[in-house]
Design a protein around this motif. Structure first.
Motif, PDB file in Angstrom:
ATOM      1  N   ARG A 247       0.856  -1.185   0.000  1.00 43.54           N
ATOM      2  CA  ARG A 247       0.000   0.000   0.000  1.00 43.54           C
ATOM      3  C   ARG A 247       0.890   1.232   0.000  1.00 43.54           C
ATOM      4  O   ARG A 247       1.955   1.232   0.596  1.00 43.54           O
ATOM      5  CB  ARG A 247      -0.867   0.018   1.257  1.00 43.54           C
ATOM      6  CG  ARG A 247      -1.888  -1.080   1.271  1.00 43.54           C
ATOM      7  CD  ARG A 247      -2.777  -0.945   2.495  1.00 43.54           C
ATOM      8  NE  ARG A 247      -2.999  -2.286   3.003  1.00 43.54           N
ATOM      9  CZ  ARG A 247      -3.035  -2.617   4.263  1.00 43.54           C
ATOM     10  NH1 ARG A 247      -2.857  -1.733   5.181  1.00 43.54           N
ATOM     11  NH2 ARG A 247      -3.252  -3.854   4.625  1.00 43.54           N
TER      12      ARG A 247
ATOM     13  N   THR B  29       2.340   4.659   1.161  1.00 40.26           N
ATOM     14  CA  THR B  29       2.462   5.249   2.481  1.00 40.26           C
ATOM     15  C   THR B  29       1.719   6.578   2.492  1.00 40.26           C
ATOM     16  O   THR B  29       2.021   7.464   1.702  1.00 40.26           O
ATOM     17  CB  THR B  29       3.942   5.470   2.844  1.00 40.26           C
ATOM     18  OG1 THR B  29       4.615   4.215   2.764  1.00 40.26           O
ATOM     19  CG2 THR B  29       4.083   6.038   4.231  1.00 40.26           C
ATOM     20  N   ILE B  30       0.748   6.685   3.361  1.00 39.56           N
ATOM     21  CA  ILE B  30      -0.034   7.916   3.468  1.00 39.56           C
ATOM     22  C   ILE B  30       0.533   8.716   4.631  1.00 39.56           C
ATOM     23  O   ILE B  30       0.646   8.203   5.744  1.00 39.56           O
ATOM     24  CB  ILE B  30      -1.523   7.606   3.704  1.00 39.56           C
ATOM     25  CG1 ILE B  30      -2.062   6.766   2.548  1.00 39.56           C
ATOM     26  CG2 ILE B  30      -2.327   8.889   3.877  1.00 39.56           C
ATOM     27  CD1 ILE B  30      -3.463   6.241   2.753  1.00 39.56           C
TER      28      ILE B  30
ATOM     29  N   GLN C  63       1.008  10.896   7.818  1.00 37.43           N
ATOM     30  CA  GLN C  63       0.164  10.951   9.021  1.00 37.43           C
ATOM     31  C   GLN C  63      -0.705  12.204   9.037  1.00 37.43           C
ATOM     32  O   GLN C  63      -1.849  12.159   9.464  1.00 37.43           O
ATOM     33  CB  GLN C  63       1.023  10.879  10.283  1.00 37.43           C
ATOM     34  CG  GLN C  63       0.203  10.772  11.565  1.00 37.43           C
ATOM     35  CD  GLN C  63      -0.662   9.533  11.620  1.00 37.43           C
ATOM     36  OE1 GLN C  63      -0.216   8.449  11.300  1.00 37.43           O
ATOM     37  NE2 GLN C  63      -1.918   9.690  12.023  1.00 37.43           N
TER      38      GLN C  63
ATOM     39  N   GLN D 216      -2.170  13.643   6.613  1.00 37.15           N
ATOM     40  CA  GLN D 216      -3.366  13.450   5.788  1.00 37.15           C
ATOM     41  C   GLN D 216      -4.363  12.534   6.489  1.00 37.15           C
ATOM     42  O   GLN D 216      -5.571  12.767   6.429  1.00 37.15           O
ATOM     43  CB  GLN D 216      -2.997  12.885   4.422  1.00 37.15           C
ATOM     44  CG  GLN D 216      -2.350  13.928   3.528  1.00 37.15           C
ATOM     45  CD  GLN D 216      -2.058  13.421   2.137  1.00 37.15           C
ATOM     46  OE1 GLN D 216      -1.731  12.258   1.952  1.00 37.15           O
ATOM     47  NE2 GLN D 216      -2.175  14.302   1.167  1.00 37.15           N
ATOM     48  N   ILE D 217      -3.871  11.516   7.159  1.00 35.34           N
ATOM     49  CA  ILE D 217      -4.749  10.636   7.931  1.00 35.34           C
ATOM     50  C   ILE D 217      -5.438  11.437   9.040  1.00 35.34           C
ATOM     51  O   ILE D 217      -6.646  11.327   9.248  1.00 35.34           O
ATOM     52  CB  ILE D 217      -3.951   9.451   8.516  1.00 35.34           C
ATOM     53  CG1 ILE D 217      -3.429   8.573   7.377  1.00 35.34           C
ATOM     54  CG2 ILE D 217      -4.805   8.650   9.495  1.00 35.34           C
ATOM     55  CD1 ILE D 217      -2.439   7.515   7.823  1.00 35.34           C
ATOM     56  N   ASP D 218      -4.647  12.254   9.739  1.00 37.80           N
ATOM     57  CA  ASP D 218      -5.207  13.078  10.814  1.00 37.80           C
ATOM     58  C   ASP D 218      -6.276  14.022  10.284  1.00 37.80           C
ATOM     59  O   ASP D 218      -7.310  14.231  10.926  1.00 37.80           O
ATOM     60  CB  ASP D 218      -4.103  13.888  11.505  1.00 37.80           C
ATOM     61  CG  ASP D 218      -3.144  13.010  12.293  1.00 37.80           C
ATOM     62  OD1 ASP D 218      -3.489  11.845  12.578  1.00 37.80           O
ATOM     63  OD2 ASP D 218      -2.036  13.486  12.598  1.00 37.80           O
ATOM     64  N   GLU D 219      -6.039  14.601   9.110  1.00 34.05           N
ATOM     65  CA  GLU D 219      -7.000  15.534   8.512  1.00 34.05           C
ATOM     66  C   GLU D 219      -8.313  14.829   8.192  1.00 34.05           C
ATOM     67  O   GLU D 219      -9.399  15.348   8.475  1.00 34.05           O
ATOM     68  CB  GLU D 219      -6.406  16.155   7.243  1.00 34.05           C
ATOM     69  CG  GLU D 219      -7.329  17.105   6.517  1.00 34.05           C
ATOM     70  CD  GLU D 219      -7.634  18.392   7.258  1.00 34.05           C
ATOM     71  OE1 GLU D 219      -8.624  19.049   6.916  1.00 34.05           O
ATOM     72  OE2 GLU D 219      -6.878  18.743   8.193  1.00 34.05           O
ATOM     73  N   VAL D 220      -8.227  13.635   7.632  1.00 36.10           N
ATOM     74  CA  VAL D 220      -9.437  12.876   7.307  1.00 36.10           C
ATOM     75  C   VAL D 220     -10.195  12.536   8.587  1.00 36.10           C
ATOM     76  O   VAL D 220     -11.414  12.713   8.664  1.00 36.10           O
ATOM     77  CB  VAL D 220      -9.088  11.597   6.507  1.00 36.10           C
ATOM     78  CG1 VAL D 220     -10.290  10.675   6.404  1.00 36.10           C
ATOM     79  CG2 VAL D 220      -8.583  11.967   5.122  1.00 36.10           C
ATOM     80  N   LEU D 221      -9.480  12.060   9.607  1.00 33.41           N
ATOM     81  CA  LEU D 221     -10.133  11.724  10.875  1.00 33.41           C
ATOM     82  C   LEU D 221     -10.777  12.954  11.510  1.00 33.41           C
ATOM     83  O   LEU D 221     -11.891  12.880  12.040  1.00 33.41           O
ATOM     84  CB  LEU D 221      -9.128  11.098  11.841  1.00 33.41           C
ATOM     85  CG  LEU D 221      -8.619   9.711  11.439  1.00 33.41           C
ATOM     86  CD1 LEU D 221      -7.519   9.253  12.390  1.00 33.41           C
ATOM     87  CD2 LEU D 221      -9.747   8.706  11.397  1.00 33.41           C
TER      88      LEU D 221
END
Length: 76
Positions: free
Chosen positions: A36, A38-39, A41, A43-48
């Motif tokens: 997969r 690597t996204i 962090q 961007q993950i935090d923004e989505v959450l």
């Protein structure tokens, strides 16, 4: 929230039959093998953050689709 979700999943998994547990284990192995991108962090935090904000303010609009071209550029 993450701990609550993990606890719920743990309780459900503990009630699986041996056959279902073995199937789940194989599925998890297959997921781990797949490569997969690597996204980052942030961007993950923004989505959450957006999902949490939307859950607290259901009349707001989730704008994920407006940002999809930016994400596609990052992973092209």
């Amino acid at each position: 929230m993450m701990n609550t979700t993990a606890q719920i999943l743990k309780q459900k998994i503990e009630n699986f039959t041996p056959e279902l547990l073995e199937t789940l284990a194989k599925m998890m192995e297959n997921l781990e093998i797949q490569s997969r991108p690597t996204i980052p962090q942030f961007q993950i935090d923004e989505v959450l953050y957006r999902i949490q904000f939307h859950n607290e303010n259901p009349k707001t609009k989730l704008d994920f689709y407006e940002n999809i071209s930016e994400l596609e550029k990052n992973f092209a």
